[in-house]
Design a protein around this motif. Sequence first.
Motif, PDB file in Angstrom:
ATOM      1  N   SER A 155       0.096  -0.969   2.340  1.00  0.00           N
ATOM      2  CA  SER A 155       0.520  -1.440   3.703  1.00  0.00           C
ATOM      3  C   SER A 155      -0.080  -0.321   4.559  1.00  0.00           C
ATOM      4  O   SER A 155      -0.302  -0.761   5.930  1.00  0.00           O
ATOM      5  N   HIS A 156      -0.337   0.882   4.249  1.00  0.00           N
ATOM      6  CA  HIS A 156      -0.560   1.892   5.131  1.00  0.00           C
ATOM      7  C   HIS A 156      -1.957   1.655   5.898  1.00  0.00           C
ATOM      8  O   HIS A 156      -2.426   2.141   6.777  1.00  0.00           O
ATOM      9  N   GLU A 157      -2.861   0.837   5.135  1.00  0.00           N
ATOM     10  CA  GLU A 157      -4.124   0.517   5.659  1.00  0.00           C
ATOM     11  C   GLU A 157      -4.189   0.024   6.770  1.00  0.00           C
ATOM     12  O   GLU A 157      -5.204   0.510   7.856  1.00  0.00           O
ATOM     13  N   THR A 158      -3.147  -0.925   7.421  1.00  0.00           N
ATOM     14  CA  THR A 158      -3.134  -1.268   8.748  1.00  0.00           C
ATOM     15  C   THR A 158      -3.052  -0.430   9.641  1.00  0.00           C
ATOM     16  O   THR A 158      -3.718  -0.498  10.745  1.00  0.00           O
ATOM     17  N   TYR A 159      -2.588   0.954   9.455  1.00  0.00           N
ATOM     18  CA  TYR A 159      -2.467   2.050  10.493  1.00  0.00           C
ATOM     19  C   TYR A 159      -3.532   3.236  10.279  1.00  0.00           C
ATOM     20  O   TYR A 159      -3.963   3.621  11.339  1.00  0.00           O
ATOM     21  N   GLY A 166      -8.246  -1.617   7.311  1.00  0.00           N
ATOM     22  CA  GLY A 166      -6.893  -2.303   7.722  1.00  0.00           C
ATOM     23  C   GLY A 166      -6.836  -3.737   8.440  1.00  0.00           C
ATOM     24  O   GLY A 166      -7.845  -4.047   9.251  1.00  0.00           O
ATOM     25  N   GLN A 167      -5.802  -4.314   8.205  1.00  0.00           N
ATOM     26  CA  GLN A 167      -5.576  -5.696   9.085  1.00  0.00           C
ATOM     27  C   GLN A 167      -4.317  -6.004   9.042  1.00  0.00           C
ATOM     28  O   GLN A 167      -3.555  -5.562   8.057  1.00  0.00           O
ATOM     29  N   LYS A 168      -3.808  -6.646   9.786  1.00  0.00           N
ATOM     30  CA  LYS A 168      -2.111  -6.954  10.217  1.00  0.00           C
ATOM     31  C   LYS A 168      -1.841  -8.088   9.047  1.00  0.00           C
ATOM     32  O   LYS A 168      -0.660  -7.987   8.620  1.00  0.00           O
ATOM     33  N   PRO A 174       3.629 -10.330   1.210  1.00  0.00           N
ATOM     34  CA  PRO A 174       4.647  -9.295   0.447  1.00  0.00           C
ATOM     35  C   PRO A 174       3.955  -9.125  -1.082  1.00  0.00           C
ATOM     36  O   PRO A 174       2.894  -9.629  -1.107  1.00  0.00           O
ATOM     37  N   THR A 175       4.154  -8.007  -1.594  1.00  0.00           N
ATOM     38  CA  THR A 175       3.863  -7.518  -2.867  1.00  0.00           C
ATOM     39  C   THR A 175       4.568  -8.159  -4.080  1.00  0.00           C
ATOM     40  O   THR A 175       5.767  -8.247  -3.860  1.00  0.00           O
ATOM     41  N   LYS A 176       4.081  -7.965  -5.122  1.00  0.00           N
ATOM     42  CA  LYS A 176       4.725  -8.159  -6.504  1.00  0.00           C
ATOM     43  C   LYS A 176       4.530  -7.051  -7.321  1.00  0.00           C
ATOM     44  O   LYS A 176       3.269  -6.497  -7.647  1.00  0.00           O
ATOM     45  N   ARG A 216      -8.432 -12.481   0.277  1.00  0.00           N
ATOM     46  CA  ARG A 216      -8.395 -11.058  -0.135  1.00  0.00           C
ATOM     47  C   ARG A 216      -7.316 -10.741  -1.038  1.00  0.00           C
ATOM     48  O   ARG A 216      -6.331 -11.198  -1.256  1.00  0.00           O
ATOM     49  N   TRP A 217      -7.864  -9.830  -1.987  1.00  0.00           N
ATOM     50  CA  TRP A 217      -6.794  -9.398  -2.844  1.00  0.00           C
ATOM     51  C   TRP A 217      -6.783  -7.722  -3.056  1.00  0.00           C
ATOM     52  O   TRP A 217      -7.714  -6.981  -2.990  1.00  0.00           O
ATOM     53  N   GLN A 218      -5.544  -7.241  -3.572  1.00  0.00           N
ATOM     54  CA  GLN A 218      -5.379  -5.701  -3.787  1.00  0.00           C
ATOM     55  C   GLN A 218      -4.672  -5.657  -5.241  1.00  0.00           C
ATOM     56  O   GLN A 218      -3.181  -6.134  -4.927  1.00  0.00           O
ATOM     57  N   ILE A 219      -4.942  -5.305  -6.182  1.00  0.00           N
ATOM     58  CA  ILE A 219      -4.127  -5.117  -7.488  1.00  0.00           C
ATOM     59  C   ILE A 219      -4.023  -3.737  -7.880  1.00  0.00           C
ATOM     60  O   ILE A 219      -5.259  -3.256  -8.205  1.00  0.00           O
TER      61      ILE A 219
END
Length: 346
Positions: A155-159, A166-168, A174-176, A216-219
């Motif tokens: 989530s820090h990527e947004t900032y 980063g993107q809003k 949410p993450t799992k 988009r995905w992040q695992i």
Amino acid sequence: MFPKNAWYVACTPDEITDKPLGRKICGESLVLYRGPEGQATALEDFCPHRGAPLSLGKVENGKLTCGYHGLEMGCDGKTVSMPGQRVRGFPAIRAYPALERYGFIWVWPGDAALADEAKLHHLEWAENPAWAYGGGLFHINCDYRLMVDNLMDLSHETYVHASSIGQKEIDETPTKTVVNGDEVITSRHMENIEAPPFWRMALRGNGLADDVPVDRWQICRFTPPSHVMIEVGVAHAGHGGYDAPAEHKAASIVVDFITPETETSIWYFWGMARNFKPDDAELTTTIRAGQHTIFSEDLQMLELQQRNLLAHPERKLLMLNIDSGGVQSRKVIERLLAAEAPQVTA
């Protein structure tokens, strides 16, 4: 504070081509070089004669010679010879298990009797010609667990990375988090969004349109002792996201090998493996340059975070739902540390 009975990346092969390399890993000072058969070798960086660092010596024909008085060391840590002296009776210095695999040289800083090559998890991307890899190395002054936290909570990527990845929508999705034994997996899937700059570049690199909505995905996958592999990518929206056919997406694995140096410093081996256009060297260079910029932004944040924590050790930090991946990863580390701790008997 770090598990030692595990394989850590010590260096890349190009770092020990013609001279010894001194590197501290998990608080242990090592010298790395290639022995007579070209094999990766790791010894204690301590000459048994006068305590000089062996890493300041030289390697000739696979023989490590101390740069102070010419004492020659064997790959087993035993002294071999010294000009005009009898040194065969010198006590041996410590030799560390080392192996070369997947494009890295790994060492086992713990109990050598427990070293097992089978405990090094398989890296398909490193052996399959359908994949390309490019990466680098940073030295960062922070606790290795802070880097694990960073990689398991994107989530820090947004900032921190607002101009690249980063993107809003990252904040809004949410993450799992699930735990499978010693593996921790945190995932996030975003649908029908605009691709950020880095991923627009990757889409173009794969011959795909970069101006259409994407999924988009992040695992993020943590495995002991401190490795994080992150499956990332974008696919043209409506084609299945993560499961989209290859012709509709640009997907990669962000490779993160975090090797503790001391309690407040790390060797961070970073890179990206991709399974599209593997023969495109120019694309590999472009992606590596983009990653270098991105991880440089993390470096400043982590070092200043560490400085704050050292200045205020009494402060209790807040835990939020976005921290679940890092929290669970730390629990795995704590379990491994407890298993290595000496057993106290009454």
